[in-house]
Design a protein around this motif. Structure first.
Motif, short mmCIF file in Angstrom:
data_model
loop_
_atom_site.label_atom_id
_atom_site.label_comp_id
_atom_site.label_asym_id
_atom_site.label_seq_id
_atom_site.Cartn_x
_atom_site.Cartn_y
_atom_site.Cartn_z
N PRO A 29 -8.68 -6.17 0.60
CA PRO A 29 -7.27 -6.49 1.05
C PRO A 29 -6.20 -6.21 -0.06
CG PRO A 29 -9.13 -8.30 1.21
CD PRO A 29 -9.59 -7.23 0.45
N TRP A 30 -5.20 -6.05 0.39
CA TRP A 30 -4.01 -5.53 -0.50
C TRP A 30 -3.82 -6.65 -1.55
CZ3 TRP A 30 -1.83 -2.17 -2.89
CH2 TRP A 30 -0.64 -2.41 -3.76
N PRO A 31 -3.55 -7.88 -1.49
CA PRO A 31 -3.59 -8.87 -2.81
C PRO A 31 -4.66 -8.37 -3.64
CG PRO A 31 -3.08 -9.92 -0.62
CD PRO A 31 -3.83 -8.76 -0.28
N GLU A 32 -5.72 -8.34 -3.42
CA GLU A 32 -6.80 -8.08 -4.71
C GLU A 32 -6.65 -6.76 -4.90
OE1 GLU A 32 -11.46 -8.56 -5.46
OE2 GLU A 32 -10.77 -9.18 -3.42
N ALA A 33 -6.34 -5.67 -3.94
CA ALA A 33 -6.35 -4.32 -4.62
C ALA A 33 -4.97 -4.32 -5.41
CB ALA A 33 -6.36 -3.41 -3.42
N GLY A 34 -3.92 -4.60 -4.96
CA GLY A 34 -2.64 -4.78 -5.69
C GLY A 34 -2.86 -5.22 -7.00
N ALA A 35 -3.44 -6.34 -7.27
CA ALA A 35 -3.63 -6.90 -8.68
C ALA A 35 -4.50 -6.03 -9.33
CB ALA A 35 -4.14 -8.46 -8.40
N PRO A 89 0.75 -1.25 0.06
CA PRO A 89 0.03 0.16 -0.14
C PRO A 89 0.94 1.17 0.01
CG PRO A 89 -0.82 -1.70 1.55
CD PRO A 89 0.41 -2.28 1.09
N ALA A 90 2.10 1.21 0.82
CA ALA A 90 2.87 2.50 0.87
C ALA A 90 3.43 2.72 -0.62
CB ALA A 90 3.84 2.28 1.72
N ALA A 91 3.73 1.60 -1.56
CA ALA A 91 4.22 2.08 -2.64
C ALA A 91 3.41 2.47 -3.82
CB ALA A 91 5.10 0.75 -3.24
N ALA A 92 1.98 2.21 -3.25
CA ALA A 92 0.98 2.40 -4.25
C ALA A 92 0.33 3.66 -4.05
CB ALA A 92 -0.32 1.14 -4.20
N ARG A 93 0.77 4.31 -3.19
CA ARG A 93 0.13 5.55 -2.69
C ARG A 93 0.17 6.55 -3.86
NH1 ARG A 93 3.02 6.68 2.11
NH2 ARG A 93 1.76 5.07 3.01
N GLN A 94 1.26 6.87 -4.38
CA GLN A 94 1.10 8.06 -5.78
C GLN A 94 0.23 7.49 -6.70
OE1 GLN A 94 5.26 8.05 -6.80
NE2 GLN A 94 5.65 9.48 -5.45
N CYS A 95 -0.12 6.34 -6.86
CA CYS A 95 -1.12 5.84 -8.08
C CYS A 95 -2.63 5.34 -7.68
CB CYS A 95 -0.37 5.01 -8.99
SG CYS A 95 0.25 3.56 -8.25
N ALA A 96 -2.69 5.65 -6.35
CA ALA A 96 -4.13 5.43 -5.70
C ALA A 96 -5.37 5.49 -6.48
CB ALA A 96 -4.20 5.59 -4.21
N GLU A 97 -5.01 6.91 -7.17
CA GLU A 97 -6.23 7.58 -7.83
C GLU A 97 -6.95 6.72 -8.93
OE1 GLU A 97 -2.77 8.65 -10.24
OE2 GLU A 97 -3.06 8.68 -8.08
N LEU A 116 -7.64 3.71 -8.17
CA LEU A 116 -8.72 2.87 -7.61
C LEU A 116 -9.91 3.73 -7.04
CD1 LEU A 116 -6.27 0.40 -5.73
CD2 LEU A 116 -7.58 -0.33 -7.86
N ARG A 117 -11.03 3.18 -7.05
CA ARG A 117 -12.29 3.85 -6.44
C ARG A 117 -12.14 3.65 -4.99
NH1 ARG A 117 -17.81 3.21 -9.85
NH2 ARG A 117 -17.14 3.44 -11.83
N PRO A 118 -12.72 4.52 -4.31
CA PRO A 118 -12.57 4.57 -2.75
C PRO A 118 -12.72 3.30 -2.23
CG PRO A 118 -13.60 6.75 -3.57
CD PRO A 118 -13.35 6.03 -4.79
N GLN A 119 -14.00 2.65 -2.56
CA GLN A 119 -14.32 1.35 -2.01
C GLN A 119 -13.21 0.24 -2.46
OE1 GLN A 119 -16.01 2.97 -4.27
NE2 GLN A 119 -17.15 1.86 -5.63
N GLU A 120 -12.54 0.48 -3.86
CA GLU A 120 -11.65 -0.64 -4.38
C GLU A 120 -10.16 -0.65 -3.14
OE1 GLU A 120 -12.67 -0.84 -8.82
OE2 GLU A 120 -11.21 0.55 -8.12
N ARG A 121 -10.05 0.74 -2.68
CA ARG A 121 -8.84 1.09 -1.92
C ARG A 121 -9.01 0.29 -0.41
NH1 ARG A 121 -8.77 7.35 -2.62
NH2 ARG A 121 -8.95 7.49 -5.17
N GLU A 122 -10.05 -0.18 -0.20
CA GLU A 122 -10.43 -0.81 1.12
C GLU A 122 -10.32 -2.28 0.88
OE1 GLU A 122 -10.81 0.77 3.78
OE2 GLU A 122 -10.70 2.85 2.54
#
Length: 487
Positions: free
Chosen positions: A368-374, A350-358, A360-366
């Motif tokens: 679990p990381w393995p699914e959100a990261g993929a 999640p820390a490395a993904a902070r710069q490109c988190a936009e 993901l939709r807000p609910q997608e950021r919630e």
């Protein structure tokens, strides 16, 4: 972009009056300038990939490529031109993208015309950026906004020959421009940078007055030469009894053209059995893909799986483990992708993904990381217009019922296409209003409730951003209006 093709029922040997001459031009020449030299020319905007094989060109017809796109659209592929040559179409190139492709394909029968073509062929120049320039869109007739380096070289050489500037000033102008990105090569920027490098101010002022505003333009001169050649040979009958295939040669010797699955997808998308008609006009695979992105509810899930499979395919194959494909399903693809994010150079936590988190939709950021990261990895897959994402997507989807249904819908609505859209003309007020209405309707359908939802939704449907989305909606207005039904 959706292009309505003209039905042509004539077959067999083409007579001179039925011989088509298609020219792709802008900004080197305007459509009016082309038609003043070649009145019967069908003038089309700068060519891009996945277009020419859908224009219905037949044996004996002629295609002259002057200008082409490559920055915001994929450049026309070599094999698309080889397929035309193989079918008996005479393919010419000059001036810009045409000169570049002609130099590359001259051994296979593409005919190059002009000084720029010869310079590429003889390797006097080698960079693609020699002919590249920044230009406006179709609403401004693709007006040039910067110098092409090959034009600047020619103008500087002429200025030295006529005594306007000296060799040292000339070298500084060209060297300064060559170090710049092609998008920055306007007169003020180039000459200002040359002055900062020590070029004589009076010589630069003389060059600006005599050349920077008016020319000469070697690209323009080459384009005129090519058009005059076509005009002089317009009434010559095409070679009789062209075979459908088998015209391709290499240095004069016949060579076969491999009919790959990708070439077939670039040609056209046929209707399913039982829905074909004698006069049906084919549509291209990329047209269908664009329409699917706008109209098929299952497209985001399908694209997510295609992207995951394509990303994983860049890794070395594990011994004894069969590769995953887009048909493997999201659970398997997500698990494989999330386990190898670091190896792929993608955000691995999640820390490395902070710069490109936009993305993901807000609910997608919630999630679990393995699914959100993929999921984030699949949204990062298409971050540039240079990625050929359409080819694997078409290959994965062309057997899906939604693909065939959308191709049929495009065909049934093709005759209602707005000619202004086809020719790249200026938007009408009514067309702008229809585009805005359809964009708003689609965004509402995709449940976009706020600004932070927009980019993730667009990426999920395969669009780089809002301009890409609006362009596609505009291109498919007839289909979208037909599917919306009567008001």
């Amino acid at each position: 972009m959706t292009t309505r093709l003209r039905n042509r029922a004539d077959a067999g040997t083409r007579t001179p009056e039925h011989r088509r001459s298609v020219v792709t031009a802008g900004p080197t020449l305007t459509a009016d300038e082309v038609r003043r030299i070649l009145p019967a020319a069908e003038v089309r905007p700068p060519v891009a990939a996945d277009q020419v094989l859908r224009w219905g060109l037949r044996p004996g017809d002629r295609l002259l490529i002057i200008d082409g796109l490559f920055l915001h659209s994929r450049a026309i592929r070599h094999k698309e031109l080889l397929a035309l040559i193989d079918s008996g179409v005479e393919v010419y190139g000059a001036s810009s993208m045409g000169a570049l492709r002609a130099a590359e394909l001259a051994p296979f029968g593409m005919v190059g015309v002009g000084s720029v073509f010869r310079a590429y062929r003889d390797q006097e120049i080698t960079g693609d950026d020699e002919v590249a320039l920044l230009h406006a869109g179709p609403e401004a007739a693709h007006r040039a906004l910067s110098w092409a380096l090959v034009d600047l070289r020619h103008a500087v050489t002429h200025a030295v020959r006529t005594g306007v500037i000296g060799p040292d000033c000339a070298a500084l102008i060209v060297d300064t421009a060559a170090r710049m990105p092609f998008t920055a090569r306007d007169s003020a920027t180039v000459l200002g940078a040359a002055r900062a490098q020590g070029a004589d101010a009076d010589e630069l002022a003389a060059f600006r007055t005599g050349y920077a505003r008016r020319g000469p333009r070697i690209k323009r001169r080459d384009a005129v030469t090519a058009l005059r050649h076509l005009a002089l040979t317009e009434q010559r009958p095409p070679a009789a009894e062209h075979p459908v295939r088998g015209r391709l040669t290499y240095l004069g010797a016949p060579v076969p053209l491999a009919e790959t699955v990708f070439l077939r997808s670039w040609r056209s998308t046929p209707l399913p059995e039982g829905r074909r008609t004698r006069e049906a006009t084919p549509v291209g695979g990329e047209q269908v893909l664009e329409a699917l992105a706008l109209t098929w509810d299952g497209f985001p899930d399908a694209l997510r799986e295609i992207a995951a499979a394509e990303i994983l395919a860049t890794l070395p194959a594990a011994h004894g483990v069969p590769p995953l494909s887009a048909r493997s399903g999201w659970p398997a693809l997500s698990a494989a992708l999330s386990a190898r994010l670091a190896e792929l150079g993608l955000p691995a936590d999640p820390a490395a993904a902070r710069q490109c988190a936009e993305l993901l939709r807000p609910q997608e950021r919630e999630l679990p990381w393995p699914e959100a990261g993929a999921l984030l990895a699949t949204r990062l897959w298409r971050t540039t217009s240079r990625l050929d994402w359409a080819t694997p997507a078409i290959a994965a989807l062309r057997d899906h019922p939604a693909f065939a249904a959308t191709a049929a819908a495009l065909l049934s609505g093709g005759e209602d296409a707005d000619p202004a859209v086809e020719e790249g003309a200026v938007d009408s007020v009514a067309e702008q209003r229809r585009t805005q209405e359809q964009c708003a309707r689609l965004l509402d359908t995709w449940r976009i409730t706020g600004p932070e939802e927009l980019l993730p939704a667009l990426r999920a449907h395969g669009f780089l951003g809002l301009p890409d989305f609006v362009r596609t909606v505009r291109a498919h207005l007839p289909l979208l209006t037909a599917q919306e039904g009567p008001a």
